[in-house]
Each structure stands twice: as C-alpha cells, then as structure tokens.
Design an enzyme around this catalytic site. Structure first.
Site, PDB file in Angstrom:
ATOM      1  N   ARG A 142       0.821  -1.212   0.000  1.00 37.99           N
ATOM      2  CA  ARG A 142       0.000   0.000   0.000  1.00 37.99           C
ATOM      3  C   ARG A 142       0.854   1.260   0.000  1.00 37.99           C
ATOM      4  NH1 ARG A 142      -5.538  -1.657   2.145  1.00 37.99           N
ATOM      5  NH2 ARG A 142      -6.140   0.511   2.359  1.00 37.99           N
ATOM      6  N   TYR A 145       0.795   4.269  -2.535  1.00 37.43           N
ATOM      7  CA  TYR A 145      -0.310   5.219  -2.354  1.00 37.43           C
ATOM      8  C   TYR A 145      -0.101   6.043  -1.079  1.00 37.43           C
ATOM      9  CZ  TYR A 145      -5.220   6.811  -2.060  1.00 37.43           C
ATOM     10  OH  TYR A 145      -6.372   7.560  -1.987  1.00 37.43           O
ATOM     11  N   ARG A 186     -13.386  -1.573  -4.579  1.00 37.22           N
ATOM     12  CA  ARG A 186     -13.597  -1.055  -3.235  1.00 37.22           C
ATOM     13  C   ARG A 186     -14.821  -1.734  -2.630  1.00 37.22           C
ATOM     14  NH1 ARG A 186     -12.131   5.341  -3.988  1.00 37.22           N
ATOM     15  NH2 ARG A 186     -12.700   4.969  -6.153  1.00 37.22           N
ATOM     16  N   ASN A 190     -18.087  -3.379  -4.550  1.00 39.23           N
ATOM     17  CA  ASN A 190     -18.031  -4.848  -4.611  1.00 39.23           C
ATOM     18  C   ASN A 190     -19.279  -5.480  -4.005  1.00 39.23           C
ATOM     19  OD1 ASN A 190     -15.582  -5.126  -5.856  1.00 39.23           O
ATOM     20  ND2 ASN A 190     -14.570  -6.188  -4.171  1.00 39.23           N
ATOM     21  N   GLN A 209     -12.881  -5.666  10.702  1.00 37.69           N
ATOM     22  CA  GLN A 209     -12.224  -4.370  10.500  1.00 37.69           C
ATOM     23  C   GLN A 209     -13.300  -3.314  10.254  1.00 37.69           C
ATOM     24  OE1 GLN A 209     -12.423  -6.886   8.367  1.00 37.69           O
ATOM     25  NE2 GLN A 209     -11.788  -6.381   6.283  1.00 37.69           N
ATOM     26  N   ARG A 211     -14.615   0.719   8.965  1.00 36.97           N
ATOM     27  CA  ARG A 211     -14.434   1.920   8.159  1.00 36.97           C
ATOM     28  C   ARG A 211     -15.611   2.845   8.472  1.00 36.97           C
ATOM     29  NH1 ARG A 211     -10.358  -0.495   7.445  1.00 36.97           N
ATOM     30  NH2 ARG A 211      -9.181  -0.838   5.525  1.00 36.97           N
ATOM     31  N   ARG A 275      -6.998  -1.918  10.442  1.00 36.65           N
ATOM     32  CA  ARG A 275      -8.022  -2.617  11.231  1.00 36.65           C
ATOM     33  C   ARG A 275      -9.196  -1.731  11.600  1.00 36.65           C
ATOM     34  NH1 ARG A 275      -3.707  -4.367  15.317  1.00 36.65           N
ATOM     35  NH2 ARG A 275      -2.915  -2.530  14.263  1.00 36.65           N
TER      36      ARG A 275
HETATM   37  P1  NAD Z   1     -10.859   7.631  -9.193  1.00 40.80           P
HETATM   38  O1  NAD Z   1      -9.885   6.569  -9.504  1.00 40.80           O
HETATM   39  O2  NAD Z   1     -12.277   7.456  -9.615  1.00 40.80           O
HETATM   40  O3  NAD Z   1     -10.364   9.035  -9.754  1.00 40.80           O
HETATM   41  C1  NAD Z   1      -9.018   9.375  -9.988  1.00 40.80           C
HETATM   42  C2  NAD Z   1      -8.932  10.121 -11.305  1.00 40.80           C
HETATM   43  O4  NAD Z   1      -7.565  10.513 -11.537  1.00 40.80           O
HETATM   44  C3  NAD Z   1      -9.338   9.255 -12.499  1.00 40.80           C
HETATM   45  O5  NAD Z   1     -10.210   9.982 -13.332  1.00 40.80           O
HETATM   46  C4  NAD Z   1      -8.006   8.944 -13.182  1.00 40.80           C
HETATM   47  O6  NAD Z   1      -8.136   8.688 -14.563  1.00 40.80           O
HETATM   48  C5  NAD Z   1      -7.219  10.193 -12.884  1.00 40.80           C
HETATM   49  N1  NAD Z   1      -5.755  10.017 -12.940  1.00 40.80           N
HETATM   50  C6  NAD Z   1      -5.028   9.020 -12.381  1.00 40.80           C
HETATM   51  N2  NAD Z   1      -3.730   9.191 -12.646  1.00 40.80           N
HETATM   52  C7  NAD Z   1      -3.633  10.341 -13.392  1.00 40.80           C
HETATM   53  C8  NAD Z   1      -2.544  11.046 -13.972  1.00 40.80           C
HETATM   54  N3  NAD Z   1      -1.282  10.622 -13.852  1.00 40.80           N
HETATM   55  N4  NAD Z   1      -2.821  12.180 -14.680  1.00 40.80           N
HETATM   56  C9  NAD Z   1      -4.096  12.625 -14.825  1.00 40.80           C
HETATM   57  N5  NAD Z   1      -5.155  11.985 -14.279  1.00 40.80           N
HETATM   58  C10 NAD Z   1      -4.919  10.868 -13.563  1.00 40.80           C
HETATM   59  O7  NAD Z   1     -10.790   7.864  -7.599  1.00 40.80           O
HETATM   60  P2  NAD Z   1     -11.645   8.821  -6.651  1.00 40.80           P
HETATM   61  O8  NAD Z   1     -12.279   7.985  -5.616  1.00 40.80           O
HETATM   62  O9  NAD Z   1     -12.477   9.747  -7.436  1.00 40.80           O
HETATM   63  O10 NAD Z   1     -10.467   9.629  -5.930  1.00 40.80           O
HETATM   64  C11 NAD Z   1     -10.142  10.957  -6.298  1.00 40.80           C
HETATM   65  C12 NAD Z   1      -9.062  11.492  -5.359  1.00 40.80           C
HETATM   66  O11 NAD Z   1      -9.555  11.489  -4.019  1.00 40.80           O
HETATM   67  C13 NAD Z   1      -7.781  10.674  -5.374  1.00 40.80           C
HETATM   68  O12 NAD Z   1      -6.683  11.547  -5.292  1.00 40.80           O
HETATM   69  C14 NAD Z   1      -7.879   9.843  -4.116  1.00 40.80           C
HETATM   70  O13 NAD Z   1      -6.625   9.531  -3.605  1.00 40.80           O
HETATM   71  C15 NAD Z   1      -8.646  10.777  -3.193  1.00 40.80           C
HETATM   72  N6  NAD Z   1      -9.363  10.001  -2.155  1.00 40.80           N
HETATM   73  C16 NAD Z   1     -10.506   9.310  -2.455  1.00 40.80           C
HETATM   74  C17 NAD Z   1     -11.137   8.577  -1.451  1.00 40.80           C
HETATM   75  C18 NAD Z   1     -12.417   7.809  -1.700  1.00 40.80           C
HETATM   76  O14 NAD Z   1     -12.904   7.132  -0.792  1.00 40.80           O
HETATM   77  N7  NAD Z   1     -13.041   7.876  -2.871  1.00 40.80           N
HETATM   78  C19 NAD Z   1     -10.588   8.534  -0.163  1.00 40.80           C
HETATM   79  C20 NAD Z   1      -9.411   9.230   0.080  1.00 40.80           C
HETATM   80  C21 NAD Z   1      -8.817   9.978  -0.923  1.00 40.80           C
HETATM   81  N1  UDP Z   2     -13.131  -5.372   1.715  1.00 43.50           N
HETATM   82  C1  UDP Z   2     -13.873  -6.533   1.832  1.00 43.50           C
HETATM   83  N2  UDP Z   2     -14.387  -7.088   0.686  1.00 43.50           N
HETATM   84  C2  UDP Z   2     -14.211  -6.544  -0.543  1.00 43.50           C
HETATM   85  C3  UDP Z   2     -13.460  -5.339  -0.650  1.00 43.50           C
HETATM   86  C4  UDP Z   2     -12.913  -4.793   0.514  1.00 43.50           C
HETATM   87  O1  UDP Z   2     -14.079  -7.062   2.939  1.00 43.50           O
HETATM   88  O2  UDP Z   2     -14.724  -7.081  -1.514  1.00 43.50           O
HETATM   89  C5  UDP Z   2     -12.588  -4.736   2.956  1.00 43.50           C
HETATM   90  C6  UDP Z   2     -11.096  -4.404   2.900  1.00 43.50           C
HETATM   91  O3  UDP Z   2     -10.334  -5.498   3.323  1.00 43.50           O
HETATM   92  C7  UDP Z   2     -11.017  -3.215   3.847  1.00 43.50           C
HETATM   93  C8  UDP Z   2     -12.369  -2.541   3.720  1.00 43.50           C
HETATM   94  O4  UDP Z   2     -13.239  -3.493   3.123  1.00 43.50           O
HETATM   95  O5  UDP Z   2     -10.853  -3.658   5.162  1.00 43.50           O
HETATM   96  C9  UDP Z   2     -12.349  -1.281   2.864  1.00 43.50           C
HETATM   97  O6  UDP Z   2     -11.708  -1.598   1.651  1.00 43.50           O
HETATM   98  P1  UDP Z   2     -11.611  -0.588   0.432  1.00 43.50           P
HETATM   99  O7  UDP Z   2     -10.783  -1.246  -0.608  1.00 43.50           O
HETATM  100  O8  UDP Z   2     -12.968  -0.136   0.044  1.00 43.50           O
HETATM  101  O9  UDP Z   2     -10.882   0.714   1.016  1.00 43.50           O
HETATM  102  P2  UDP Z   2      -9.612   0.952   1.962  1.00 43.50           P
HETATM  103  O10 UDP Z   2      -9.037  -0.355   2.410  1.00 43.50           O
HETATM  104  O11 UDP Z   2      -8.682   1.733   1.134  1.00 43.50           O
HETATM  105  O12 UDP Z   2     -10.191   1.702   3.109  1.00 43.50           O
END
Ligand code: NAD
Ligand code: UDP
Ligand code: UDP
Length: 313
Positions: A142, A145, A186, A190, A209, A211, A275
C-alpha cells in the site's frame, strides 16, 4: 471576473461530482485527466456546457494553463488500481504534486490537495485527528499510495512555507456513491454488485475491520467549503463521516436493502489492511461549519439504485 477552476482527475468518481457541482456556480471548469481509472461517461452530461472543457493529460508531465484555482485529485484511489502499477501511482502523487504546485506558483492560483486517511496507515490512535502522525509501512504493497500521498502533503506544506502558496489540504476518508466503477474493487461497490447479481459477498478476513463511509455529496460540499475558506487556513483537515461500521455490518445492510439471498464468504485479508478507521471531524465542524448529512442507509439507497440501472439497464 469569472473564476477559472481546474480539476485534475476530473473524470473520476469524486472529480466528476466536483465538476458538476462547480458548474452550478459562475465560472469555467477545466477537467484534466488521463483516463487511467476515470471514464468519459462520468462527464458526458456536462459536455454541452460551454463553460466546461476537458483535456487529456497526465499530471506527471508539466502543464501550462492559466487558472485561478486548482483541485488536485488525480490519482487512482482503489487498492487494486493503485497497486496495478505502483511506480506510476507514486509518480502521479509526487511528480503530479510538483507540477501542479509549480503551476499554482507561476499563476498564483489557490490549490487544494485531495489527501487521504491512508496517511494515518493502520492507526494506533482512534478516532484519527489531524495531529496524529500515523503508522505507515514504508515498503509494503500500500506504500505507493500512502507514502505518495504523504510526500504530496510535504510538498504542499513546503511550497506554502517556502513560496507562500495558498494551499488547502483535505484528508478524505472512505467515500462512496454513484459513479464508482463496478469493477473498482472497493468494498461498497463490490458488495452492492455482488448482492445485485446474487453472487457471494467477499468478506476479507473476519470482516471485523471497521471503516466510516461518507456519501459523495457531503464530501464534495466539504471540499468546496475548504477551497473557499480564509487565506490562512491550510488544513490538513479530515473530511468524512464518523459513523463507524464493521465490514460484516456493511454487508448485512446491503443485503437487507437489495433483498439479496447472496451468501457471505470469507477471503484472505489483504496485506497491511487497516483494522479500524474513523475520522475526528471537529476541525471541519469548527473551521468549515460542515458536518455530513446523509446517513449510510440513504446514501446506500442512491448508490444501489445507480448500480441497479448500470447492471440491468
Ligand atoms: P478515481 O480513480 O475514480 O479518480 C481518480 C482520477 O484521476 C481518475 O479519473 C483517473 O483517470 C485520474 N488520474 C489518475 N492518474 C492520473 C494522472 N497521472 N494524470 C491525470 N489523471 C490521472 O478515484 P476517486 O475515488 O475519485 O479519488 C479521487 C481522489 O480522491 C484521489 O486523489 C484519491 O486519492 C482521493 N481520495 C478518495 C477517497 C475515496 O474514498 N473515494 C478517499 C481518500 C482519498
Ligand atoms: N473489503 C472486503 N471485501 C471486498 C473489498 C474490501 O471485505 O470485496 C474490505 C477491505 O479489506 C477493507 C475494507 O473493506 O478492510 C475497505 O476496503 P476498500 O478497498 O474499500 O478501502 P480501503 O481499504 O482503502 O479503506
Ligand atoms: N510547472 C508546470 N506548469 C507551470 C509551471 C511549472 O507544470 O506552469 C512544473 C515544471 O515542470 C516544474 C515544476 O512544475 O518542474 C515545479 O515548478 P517550480 O517553479 O516550483 O520549480 P522549477 O521550475 O524551479 O523546477
């Protein structure tokens, strides 16, 4: 004068909602995306608006445009997507941040970074407040990221200290809603897709775990408030919904709402899976006057309706 607002990652899940939200106000919106995980369908409905523009571009390369505000969201966010090409993930976070900060510096734009609760890693402090430095594995699967996002935060604060940029950093906790990809991997997408198709529900590990899930509309509202907050307020500020659930409880709620007969099956827990996770949002409440409004029940209803149409037409 109308504001020119740029959103990197604007064709993704969160980015497309942000484009839509910002077009409800005066100003122009430039969506920059390389379509790595984003999709044109997410923004197709905005294309008729003459104030909306799309540019295919990878933020790891320099970009020269004239804008007033930048929302930096470009980065794959789902574990399966960001682990597919981990070197590219770090490049996107780090080189992407450098380029967007360099751009903001040149044009004197205000710039917001979409950081993440992953900067806290597998937290020993619960709930997580912004003063906690986190517990992150620097060499695990991980890390591309987590450490990429941590380094991006460092860059934002160094451009602020060294070059006096107007920065805004939000730490986003798990967010869900319409326009998540069905194959995104995610947990919310899923479970909903599996429940609707009558397939087994994949619980990773024991499913104990936790969230805390925020509905997308609440999240976007907080991001826009953060961008509009007073000059000196940089964050980082946690944005999320503090209602905490186990993955088992989430599965049960989705089964109930979909009336599905799917079975729960256990699969191996991914490496370094945190967790527990729950935001302390007192800073957002105090500084942005923001609290989430949408309950998990209502947010899941909207999200299930979206996936139902996507899968069954
Ligand atoms: P997503 O994957 O749907 O969106 C990411 C976007 O970035 C996509 O459109 C992708 O094509 C674009 N992208 C990726 N690499 C690129 C690059 N090198 N140049 C230009 N574009 C690029 O994900 P999301 O859930 O919409 O997340 C958006 C942002 O929010 C991300 O930075 C993510 O880390 C942050 N974030 C999201 C969550 C969540 O739960 N959704 C949680 C924490 C942080
Ligand atoms: N998870 C799960 N089943 C799935 C996908 C995810 O039980 O099909 C669990 C995963 O192990 C994690 C939590 O759900 O504990 C959230 O996972 P997700 O990938 O959505 O986000 P993140 O781990 O980045 O919070
Ligand atoms: N940059 C960009 N667009 C701009 C200005 C800069 O993409 O409008 C990139 C450029 O590639 C540079 C990086 O941002 O390498 C950092 O810019 P900065 O001015 O901070 O540093 P320097 O140019 O000295 O490397």
């Amino acid at each position: 004068m109308n504001k020119r607002i740029m959103i990197t990652g604007g064709a993704g899940f969160l980015g497309s909602h942000l484009c839509e939200r910002l077009l409800r106000e005066p100003g122009e919106v430039l969506c920059v995306d390389n379509f790595y995980t984003g999709r044109k369908q997410n923004i197709a409905h905005l294309m008729g608006d003459h104030r909306f523009e799309v540019m295919r571009h990878d933020v790891t390369f320099p970009l020269y445009v004239e804008v007033d505000q930048i929302y930096n969201l470009a980065c794959p966010a789902s574990p399966i997507h960001y682990q597919f090409d981990p070197v590219q993930t770090t490049k996107t976070s780090v080189h992407g941040a450098i380029n967007m900060l360099g751009l903001a510096k040149r044009v004197k734009a205000r710039i917001l970074q979409a950081s993440t609760s992953e900067v806290y890693g597998d937290p020993e402090v619960h709930p997580q407040h912004e003063g906690y430095w986190g517990k992150v594995n620097p060499i695990g699967v991980r890390s591309c990221y987590d450490e990429g996002k941590r380094c991006a935060e460092t860059l934002f604060f160094d451009y602020w200290r060294q070059h006096h940029l107007q920065i805004k950093v939000v730490r986003i906790f798990n967010t869900y809603g319409p326009r998540m990809r069905p194959d995104d991997g995610r947990v919310v997408s899923n479970f909903i897709v599996q429940a609707l198709k009558g397939e087994d529900i994949s619980i990773y590990g024991e499913g104990l775990q936790t969230r805390s899930f925020c509905y997308v509309d609440d999240l976007i509202d907080a991001m826009v408030r953060m961008m509009k907050s007073p000059d000196g307020f940089t964050g980082p500020v946690n944005i999320g919904n503090p209602t905490e659930f186990t993955m088992l409880a989430l599965a049960e709620e989705i089964l109930r709402q979909t009336n599905s007969a799917s079975r729960l099956v256990h699969r191996p827990l991914p490496e370094d899976d945190p967790r527990q996770r729950r935001p302390d949002i007192s800073l957002a409440q105090k500084s942005l006057g923001w609290s989430p409004r949408v309950s998990l029940e209502d947010g899941l209803k909207e999200t299930i309706a979206y996936f139902r149409t996507l899968i069954f037409g």
